[in-house]
Design an enzyme around this catalytic site. Sequence first.
Site, short mmCIF file in Angstrom:
data_model
loop_
_atom_site.label_atom_id
_atom_site.label_comp_id
_atom_site.label_asym_id
_atom_site.label_seq_id
_atom_site.Cartn_x
_atom_site.Cartn_y
_atom_site.Cartn_z
N GLU A 32 0.86 -1.19 0.00
CA GLU A 32 0.00 0.00 0.00
C GLU A 32 0.89 1.23 0.00
OE1 GLU A 32 -3.35 0.98 -0.34
OE2 GLU A 32 -2.24 2.86 -0.33
N GLY A 37 -6.98 0.95 3.76
CA GLY A 37 -8.38 1.39 3.69
C GLY A 37 -8.71 1.99 2.33
N CYS A 40 -11.97 4.33 -0.34
CA CYS A 40 -13.24 4.22 0.40
C CYS A 40 -13.10 4.77 1.81
CB CYS A 40 -13.65 2.75 0.44
SG CYS A 40 -15.01 2.42 1.55
N GLY A 174 -20.72 17.70 -12.85
CA GLY A 174 -20.96 16.26 -12.80
C GLY A 174 -22.04 15.93 -11.78
N HIS A 438 -43.94 -2.87 12.77
CA HIS A 438 -44.70 -1.62 12.65
C HIS A 438 -44.45 -0.73 13.86
CE1 HIS A 438 -48.10 1.03 11.81
NE2 HIS A 438 -48.45 0.90 13.09
P1 FAD Z 1 -9.19 1.79 -3.60
O1 FAD Z 1 -10.09 1.91 -2.44
O2 FAD Z 1 -9.03 2.97 -4.47
O3 FAD Z 1 -7.79 1.33 -3.05
C1 FAD Z 1 -6.68 1.18 -3.88
C2 FAD Z 1 -5.43 1.36 -3.07
O4 FAD Z 1 -4.31 0.96 -3.86
C3 FAD Z 1 -5.16 2.79 -2.67
O5 FAD Z 1 -5.04 2.88 -1.26
C4 FAD Z 1 -3.85 3.16 -3.38
O6 FAD Z 1 -3.02 4.00 -2.59
C5 FAD Z 1 -3.22 1.79 -3.54
N1 FAD Z 1 -2.27 1.69 -4.67
C6 FAD Z 1 -2.48 2.07 -5.97
N2 FAD Z 1 -1.42 1.75 -6.73
C7 FAD Z 1 -0.52 1.15 -5.90
C8 FAD Z 1 0.78 0.58 -6.09
N3 FAD Z 1 1.34 0.51 -7.31
N4 FAD Z 1 1.42 0.08 -5.01
C9 FAD Z 1 0.86 0.12 -3.77
N5 FAD Z 1 -0.35 0.63 -3.53
C10 FAD Z 1 -1.05 1.13 -4.59
N6 FAD Z 1 -18.35 3.34 -2.82
C11 FAD Z 1 -19.36 2.78 -2.11
O7 FAD Z 1 -19.60 1.57 -2.22
N7 FAD Z 1 -20.13 3.55 -1.27
C12 FAD Z 1 -19.93 4.87 -1.11
O8 FAD Z 1 -20.64 5.52 -0.35
C13 FAD Z 1 -18.87 5.49 -1.85
N8 FAD Z 1 -18.61 6.81 -1.71
C14 FAD Z 1 -17.56 7.36 -2.40
C15 FAD Z 1 -17.31 8.73 -2.25
C16 FAD Z 1 -16.26 9.32 -2.94
C17 FAD Z 1 -15.99 10.79 -2.75
C18 FAD Z 1 -15.44 8.52 -3.79
C19 FAD Z 1 -14.26 9.12 -4.51
C20 FAD Z 1 -15.68 7.17 -3.94
C21 FAD Z 1 -16.76 6.57 -3.26
N9 FAD Z 1 -17.05 5.22 -3.40
C22 FAD Z 1 -18.09 4.66 -2.71
C23 FAD Z 1 -16.26 4.34 -4.31
C24 FAD Z 1 -15.25 3.50 -3.49
O9 FAD Z 1 -14.45 4.35 -2.72
C25 FAD Z 1 -14.43 2.65 -4.42
O10 FAD Z 1 -15.26 1.92 -5.29
C26 FAD Z 1 -13.55 1.67 -3.64
O11 FAD Z 1 -12.69 2.35 -2.76
C27 FAD Z 1 -12.73 0.80 -4.60
O12 FAD Z 1 -11.96 -0.07 -3.85
P2 FAD Z 1 -10.59 -0.66 -4.43
O13 FAD Z 1 -10.10 -1.60 -3.39
O14 FAD Z 1 -10.79 -1.15 -5.80
O15 FAD Z 1 -9.61 0.60 -4.56
#
Ligand code: FAD
Length: 455
Positions: A32, A37, A40, A174, A438
């Site tokens: 990471e 975390g 999300c 958006g 209810h």
């Molecule tokens: P991520 O959570 O993006 O995690 C990827 C991780 O990989 C990151 O910590 C990054 O630092 C790490 N990383 C990347 N490249 C490398 C590398 N080469 N080496 C080491 N580490 C790396 N979804 C919901 O279901 N409910 C919600 O209410 C919701 N609200 C949201 C609100 C906002 C403002 C945003 C932006 C998104 C929201 N989402 C929500 C979407 C949700 O956050 C994502 O769908 C989710 O976090 C995706 O999970 P992931 O594990 O694929 O990636």
Amino acid sequence: MNYDLAIVGGGPGGYTAAEKAAKAGLQVVLFEKEDLGGTCLNRGCMPTKALLHSAETYAAIQAAGELGIEVPQVNYDFAAMHRRKDKVVESLRQGVEKLMKSSKVTVVKGTAVLQGEGVLTCNGETYEAKDIILATGSQVSYPPIPGIDGPGVYNSRDLLEGEGKDFSSLVIIGGGVVGIECASIYLSLGCQVTVLEAADHILPFMDKEIAQRLTMVLKKRGAEILPKSQVQRIEGQPGAVTVTYLDKKGQEQTVTAEGVLAAAGRKANLEGLLGEGISLELERGAIVGDEAGRTSLPHVYVIGDAKARNIQLAHVAAAQGENAVAAILGKPLPLDLSVVPSCVYTVPEVASVGCTEGEAKEAGFSVKTGKYLTGANGKCLIEGTESGYVKLVTDGASGRLLGAQLVCPRATDLVGELALAIQKGLTADQVSSVIHPHPTFCEMVYGAAEGLRSE
Ligand code: FAD
């Protein structure tokens, strides 16, 4: 260093996969580059909902007079709201850190680079693993608009950092989930919000009826919602930023606000991930994977926001993490990825699962729908909620539930029952054969199902 499984990215996809794999006895390393975390927990779902809770509480106290409660003067402290949000995030982050520790997952802080089948490098060290899961998530993507990277234009991450950014007026480019949830937060704090959406309605991926209802409510709360608006350019300085756009008639218009939020989409984050000569099949910049996440490279899987054609939601990423681990272990995939609830955290909340009425008709079903309005629900009247509904879409021939759309209080919780019913192939009769307590909001689910009873 040799492991059974290496995971790149510690978001909901990556840490869920790490925990499941470690529980199954695999030696797991998780890379990471920022905080465990992922988006999300640190910059997405959780901080936005923590802020929304503060903002909604402020708005509810302001409206307390309707409940017979006199509140002389209500103020909010924006920095204090952000400090509380940071506390929530910190506590959740520590929870994930503890989970990784207790699961005996090796966590390496740094950017991991895929060097070949089973080989990664990070911080100058080489790591080998039988299988690799890429869970690198997504990042903000900017449409090609002059001035979008200029002063006074922010993305959702900027708005959540530190003590946040308070505005008396805000233009949001958006009208997707991120834009609309931010609109709801700022509206609750009394900000003048304008939403510019290029499609013909906000929440373009959701049922038009939901969008129409939410547009009505947001307008009632003071927002300007401008669909079919094409942003041309952004000019100005923080405090006075002008957005020029073509309105639905193609006429040039401008709107000026203290700040602009760019919330026009996100793209897979593959920055620095692929080493020299590594080629993975990509589609629109995201990694192509099958149902279990298998990519074009043997023993390399992709899950979550980094995966092509994915629904970018935390629970989807986590489910795909579990499925990828099951595939690696040679087991059947435990999670059905065809039934995915989607939620929008606004006032009122919005949720959707399965087919809309239009999609079901297009698929050839003789559709029957049942709708229950919030105005007929006792709990909604007690709480004085906005008008909304629970709508069920069924196959008229079998009565089987195909989909549900909700615009009502606690829609994001109620949708869980409906996701279960749809995934298990239940009929509306079966849903309405269950006693619902209810007075509750979930009586609306019962009411909509009961309206569809065959006898
Ligand atoms: P991520 O959570 O993006 O995690 C990827 C991780 O990989 C990151 O910590 C990054 O630092 C790490 N990383 C990347 N490249 C490398 C590398 N080469 N080496 C080491 N580490 C790396 N979804 C919901 O279901 N409910 C919600 O209410 C919701 N609200 C949201 C609100 C906002 C403002 C945003 C932006 C998104 C929201 N989402 C929500 C979407 C949700 O956050 C994502 O769908 C989710 O976090 C995706 O999970 P992931 O594990 O694929 O990636």
